[in-house]
Design an enzyme around this catalytic site. Structure first.
Site, PDB file in Angstrom:
ATOM      1  N   ASN A 161       0.856  -1.182   0.000  1.00 58.70           N
ATOM      2  CA  ASN A 161       0.000   0.000   0.000  1.00 58.70           C
ATOM      3  C   ASN A 161       0.897   1.238   0.000  1.00 58.70           C
ATOM      4  O   ASN A 161       1.452   1.614   1.024  1.00 58.70           O
ATOM      5  CB  ASN A 161      -0.902  -0.011   1.236  1.00 58.70           C
ATOM      6  N   TRP A 162       1.026   1.870  -1.173  1.00 61.23           N
ATOM      7  CA  TRP A 162       1.929   3.011  -1.310  1.00 61.23           C
ATOM      8  C   TRP A 162       1.361   4.277  -0.678  1.00 61.23           C
ATOM      9  O   TRP A 162       2.075   5.261  -0.537  1.00 61.23           O
ATOM     10  CB  TRP A 162       2.207   3.280  -2.784  1.00 61.23           C
ATOM     11  N   LYS A 163       0.067   4.254  -0.368  1.00 58.89           N
ATOM     12  CA  LYS A 163      -0.615   5.427   0.189  1.00 58.89           C
ATOM     13  C   LYS A 163      -0.428   6.630  -0.759  1.00 58.89           C
ATOM     14  O   LYS A 163      -0.369   6.443  -1.971  1.00 58.89           O
ATOM     15  CB  LYS A 163      -0.146   5.696   1.613  1.00 58.89           C
ATOM     16  N   HIS A 165      -9.417   0.721   5.296  1.00 59.86           N
ATOM     17  CA  HIS A 165      -8.152   1.031   5.957  1.00 59.86           C
ATOM     18  C   HIS A 165      -8.407   2.037   7.071  1.00 59.86           C
ATOM     19  O   HIS A 165      -9.264   2.916   6.963  1.00 59.86           O
ATOM     20  CB  HIS A 165      -7.149   1.592   4.949  1.00 59.86           C
ATOM     21  N   GLU A 195      -6.958   4.596   8.002  1.00 59.83           N
ATOM     22  CA  GLU A 195      -6.837   6.003   7.606  1.00 59.83           C
ATOM     23  C   GLU A 195      -8.101   6.489   6.901  1.00 59.83           C
ATOM     24  O   GLU A 195      -8.502   7.648   7.062  1.00 59.83           O
ATOM     25  CB  GLU A 195      -5.606   6.182   6.717  1.00 59.83           C
ATOM     26  N   GLU A 244      -5.010  -4.971  10.945  1.00 56.20           N
ATOM     27  CA  GLU A 244      -4.041  -3.889  11.114  1.00 56.20           C
ATOM     28  C   GLU A 244      -4.303  -3.188  12.437  1.00 56.20           C
ATOM     29  O   GLU A 244      -5.180  -2.327  12.519  1.00 56.20           O
ATOM     30  CB  GLU A 244      -4.117  -2.902   9.949  1.00 56.20           C
ATOM     31  N   GLY A 299       2.453   2.831  10.915  1.00 54.86           N
ATOM     32  CA  GLY A 299       3.311   3.994  10.725  1.00 54.86           C
ATOM     33  C   GLY A 299       3.995   4.468  11.987  1.00 54.86           C
ATOM     34  O   GLY A 299       4.615   5.538  12.000  1.00 54.86           O
ATOM     35  N   SER A 352       3.370  -1.803  10.469  1.00 56.69           N
ATOM     36  CA  SER A 352       4.827  -1.746  10.630  1.00 56.69           C
ATOM     37  C   SER A 352       5.496  -3.090  10.372  1.00 56.69           C
ATOM     38  O   SER A 352       6.509  -3.428  10.995  1.00 56.69           O
ATOM     39  CB  SER A 352       5.202  -1.216  12.017  1.00 56.69           C
ATOM     40  N   GLY A 386       2.969  -1.071   4.326  1.00 56.79           N
ATOM     41  CA  GLY A 386       2.929   0.365   4.057  1.00 56.79           C
ATOM     42  C   GLY A 386       4.271   0.902   3.621  1.00 56.79           C
ATOM     43  O   GLY A 386       4.716   0.704   2.489  1.00 56.79           O
ATOM     44  N   GLY A 387       4.972   1.598   4.525  1.00 57.05           N
ATOM     45  CA  GLY A 387       6.207   2.284   4.182  1.00 57.05           C
ATOM     46  C   GLY A 387       7.257   1.408   3.533  1.00 57.05           C
ATOM     47  O   GLY A 387       7.961   1.843   2.610  1.00 57.05           O
TER      48      GLY A 387
END
Length: 252
Positions: free
Chosen positions: A9-11, A97, A99, A169, A175, A215, A236-237
């Site tokens: 997930n590049w967001k 998600h 967010e 999640e 994050g 994470s 994610g990151g």
């Protein structure tokens, strides 16, 4: 046998050139090492979805969207429909998600509608669920996750549900650099699978992929994925660095 999946997930990250280079770097790493299981799913920002589907053509890599409208079509400026996504070869879509729930006030009823419309267009929802830190600390995490899953997914028929992927999640780990321990992840994944057994039966529950998000990175992926009920990750990151994401993909 259920599918192992590593989804990135590049967001809201990368410009066009960076997105193209990231996909090409991943494909270079995969060349000669690509596997059908686990499945790699790339979820770039919406403007780069067609770029992604073009570049991954004739590979085993799949593309997912980070969002979809709950409407079929019409005067909904700025929205993107399931039909649009499906028409360019997008196979998966992240739904619910944390967010989206937090910043865009997405409710269980709205997520239910998004799941329905994705399935109507033969797309696979990656349905996210998870608790806030306060809910973890007050030991309400099972209750929260059960409510999220039941309210948005338990209206589905057995056949419909077979196309759903679940991603647990813990919101307190997204994050933050804090990761649920392998034991915590397995505990929740086993609980989710038990819910699915009760609703859809053992066969469907055992065939459902349940991913861990929060994470997950190149250092802890192998330990997390070693759990019997953890079938991969929603990353994610770490998915923004080709070598890190590739290492996670190879962690099974």
């Amino acid at each position: 046998m259920r599918r192992k999946i590593v989804a990135g997930n590049w967001k809201m990250n990368t410009d066009f050139q960076q997105a193209e280079e990231l996909i090409e770097d991943l494909l270079d790493l995969l060349e000669g090492n690509e596997m059908e299981n686990p499945l790699m799913v790339l979820c770039p920002p919406l403007p780069y979805l067609e770029l992604a589907t073009d570049l991954i053509d004739e590979t085993h890599v799949s593309v997912g969207s980070q969002n979809v409208s709950n409407f079929e079509n019409g005067a909904y400026t700025g929205e993107v429909s399931s039909a649009m996504l499906s028409s360019i070869g997008v196979e998966f879509c992240i739904v619910g998600h944390s967010e989206r729930r937090k910043y865009f006030n997405e409710t269980s009823e709205l997520l239910k509608e998004k799941v329905n419309i994705l399935l109507d267009h033969s797309m696979k929802p990656i349905f996210c669920c998870g608790e806030q830190l306060a809910e973890r600390e007050t030991e309400k995490y099972f209750e929260v996750v059960e409510s999220q899953i039941k309210n948005s997914l338990f209206h589905l028929s057995d056949t419909e549900f077979e196309n759903v992927v679940i991603a647990y999640e813990p919101v307190w780990a997204i994050g933050t650099g804090v990761t649920a321990s392998a034991d915590q992840a397995q505990e929740m994944h086993a609980f989710i699978r038990k819910l699915l057994v009760e609703k859809f039966g053992k066969d469907i529950a055992n065939d459902t992929s349940i991913l861990y998000g929060g994470s997950c990175n190149a250092k802890n992926a192998r330990e997390l994925f070693a759990n019997p009920d953890v079938d991969g990750g929603l990353i994610g990151g770490a998915s923004l660095k080709a070598e890190d994401f590739y290492h996670i993909y190879k962690s099974f």
